[in-house]
Design an enzyme around this catalytic site. Structure first.
Site, short mmCIF file in Angstrom:
data_model
loop_
_atom_site.label_atom_id
_atom_site.label_comp_id
_atom_site.label_asym_id
_atom_site.label_seq_id
_atom_site.Cartn_x
_atom_site.Cartn_y
_atom_site.Cartn_z
N PRO A 133 -15.35 -24.17 -31.13
CA PRO A 133 -16.17 -24.26 -32.33
C PRO A 133 -15.48 -25.10 -33.39
O PRO A 133 -14.25 -25.13 -33.47
CB PRO A 133 -16.30 -22.79 -32.77
CG PRO A 133 -16.17 -22.01 -31.50
CD PRO A 133 -15.18 -22.78 -30.66
N CYS A 134 -16.27 -25.79 -34.20
CA CYS A 134 -15.72 -26.80 -35.11
C CYS A 134 -14.68 -26.24 -36.07
O CYS A 134 -13.77 -26.95 -36.49
CB CYS A 134 -16.84 -27.49 -35.88
SG CYS A 134 -17.96 -26.36 -36.72
#
Length: 510
Positions: A133-134
């Protein structure tokens, strides 16, 4: 698993878009070398979707009849019954997805053991896919939290997500890895420093981060820009790693960073993705799907009342458009509701798909004979008129109206409506253009994803969003409608992943 096959390890799998596309890639003689050995996903609903698809792929791989799978899609049997009818396939599918939702950083013992076992028993090539996830990348460097006395790395789960990705590279030592992330990763800063160059260095030498010994290094390639020196690929601009999906046959402006890591002992240079001849429009992608009506969210819902409301809106909207545009343009539009529509439709329409043949073959399953996940949400009556306005405006102007284009009588009662802060509060997906980015926000209210047909007056269904993301029509999304929207919005377009898979095949079997 035969040694000639390519073992795929799929992390942060979501509903399986990246794995679906990679595993569908074929060699020039029609063989499918990719075999997903493990898919890791923490969300319960996405995991269920992932497992159902793993079940389907296993049936196909073993050339078993698909009748019972189709019976499930038609609602003739339950998912539990489907799995019960094929116990061996069910066991294999559940094993692939670890018998339940699992999370890197929390379920490491089980995940790592499974990866080690797969790597030990598989002597052929290995590919790692997925992207943390970013948020994880805000902690990619080891020095960025220096000076922050209150920061405790052990308490920040995002730190472990990033480190765990590198850890799996070290465990599996894959021939190739594919890492996908949002474009914001290119410009994210910590303490004023852009972190993307550090991320590239970490991925080139994962062992130096994890402190594992005898870990191979990797060359990091762009999939869209040729490296000046393929032996030591360096790029002048970080944006060289950005893939604009609409340029590669995806009917959507999805811009994502995808890195291709190639183990240093592999001397073949990867090709880049081939630009498509013609960009695919929203109308081409979804126009053959059955028409639907929207529902009411704040009052009793029935088709008769919906038709009455949209009919009244049509007369009002016609007057508005005549003031805003010339009379001929306004009169050319049919704004009256389509009669007899339902909110959910499973029967195929008699429309011929308008998309390119290559995409038609990708989407359409001639044995399916049902439409999946095609149901509308409810909307407020006032918003139905705004949706119709957006769709009508787009038919005249070939663009979605901004807040400044809305007549005052259609402006919602938002204090910041006129400030420009929410200029795109309502956004129609223009028929003759590719879509804007499909995001998980589509699960909220649908205002950003208005259908181009004013006679249907609604937001997109899950299936329409899935078409824009290039999921095949026989790909069923599990969970509630809201869960399904989130899954589709977070996914990697499988049709793009298939193209990446072909590049990997050429790397491994030059």
């Amino acid at each position: 698993m035969e040694n000639g096959e390519i073992l795929v390890i799929d992390l942060f799998a979501g509903p399986g878009g990246l794995g679906e596309g990679i595993s569908a890639a074929q060699t020039s003689d029609g063989k499918s070398p990719f075999q997903i050995g493990i898919s890791v996903e923490k969300d319960f609903h996405a995991h269920k979707t992932l497992t159902t698809r793993a079940f389907f792929r296993s049936l196909k791989t073993k050339s078993q009849p698909l009748d019972n799978y189709y019976n499930y899609l038609h609602g003739k049997i339950t998912r539990d019954k489907l799995f019960e009818l094929h116990p061996d396939i069910a066991t294999e599918a559940n094993q692939e997805t670890l018998n339940g939702a699992k999370e890197l950083g929390k379920d490491n013992k089980l995940i790592h053991k499974r990866i080690k076992d797969l790597v030990k028993e598989h002597k052929g090539p290995k590919v790692l896919i997925g992207g943390p996830p970013c948020q994880a990348y805000s902690l990619a460097g080891r020095s960025r939290n220096a000076g922050n006395k209150s920061y405790v790395a052990e308490e920040d789960t995002r730190h472990f997500l990033y480190k765990e990705y590198l850890e799996v590279i070290c465990l599996a030592k894959p021939d190739i890895f594919v890492m996908e992330n949002v474009r914001g990763i290119l410009t994210a800063k910590v303490n004023g420093q852009v972190m993307f160059p550090q991320i590239l260095e970490d991925l080139r030498s994962p062992g130096s981060v994890t402190k594992h010994k005898k870990i191979p290094k990797y060359k990091i390639y762009s999939l869209v820009v040729d490296a000046e020196n393929p032996e030591d690929p360096q790029y002048k601009d970080s944006a060289d790693f950005l893939i604009r999906c609409e340029q590669y046959g995806i009917p959507q402006a999805r811009h994502r960073v995808i890195l291709l890591g190639v183990r240093e002992d592999i001397k073949t240079t990867p090709e880049t993705l081939k630009l498509c001849d013609h960009q695919v429009s929203v109308e081409q992608a979804i126009s053959d799907l059955p028409n639907l009506r929207s529902g009411f969210s704040k009052q009793k819902d029935n088709a008769k009342d919906w038709e009455t409301a949209v009919t009244k809106n049509a007369a009002k909207l016609k007057r508005i458009l005549k003031k805003q545009f010339d009379q001929e343009s306004a009169n050319s539009l049919n704004l009256k509701p389509k009669i007899g529509l339902s909110r959910i439709e499973t029967a195929l329409s008699d429309k011929t798909p308008a998309m390119p043949e290559s995409l038609k073959a990708w989407y359409i399953d001639p044995n399916l004979n049902v439409v999946l996940n095609h149901e509308t949400r409810g909307h407020m009556v006032d918003d139905l008129l705004r949706y119709a306005y957006c769709a009508a405006y787009a038919q005249i102007e070939s663009s979605s109206p901004k807040s400044r284009h809305f007549p005052k009588e259609l402006a919602p009662a938002h204090a910041n409506w006129d400030t420009g802060t929410h200029a795109d509060r309502f956004r129609v997906q223009v028929a003759n253009k590719y879509a804007t980015t499909v995001t998980s926000h589509i699960s909220k209210d649908g205002h950003y994803f208005v259908h181009y047909d004013p006679q249907q007056c609604r937001s997109l269904s899950v299936r329409e969003a899935a078409r824009l993301q290039t999921f095949p029509d026989n790909y069923i999304f599990e969970g509630t409608r809201t869960n399904q929207y989130v899954q589709v919005g977070n996914a990697v377009p499988p049709y793009l992943a298939q193209q990446i898979g072909k590049i990997i095949i050429q790397l491994i079997f030059p």
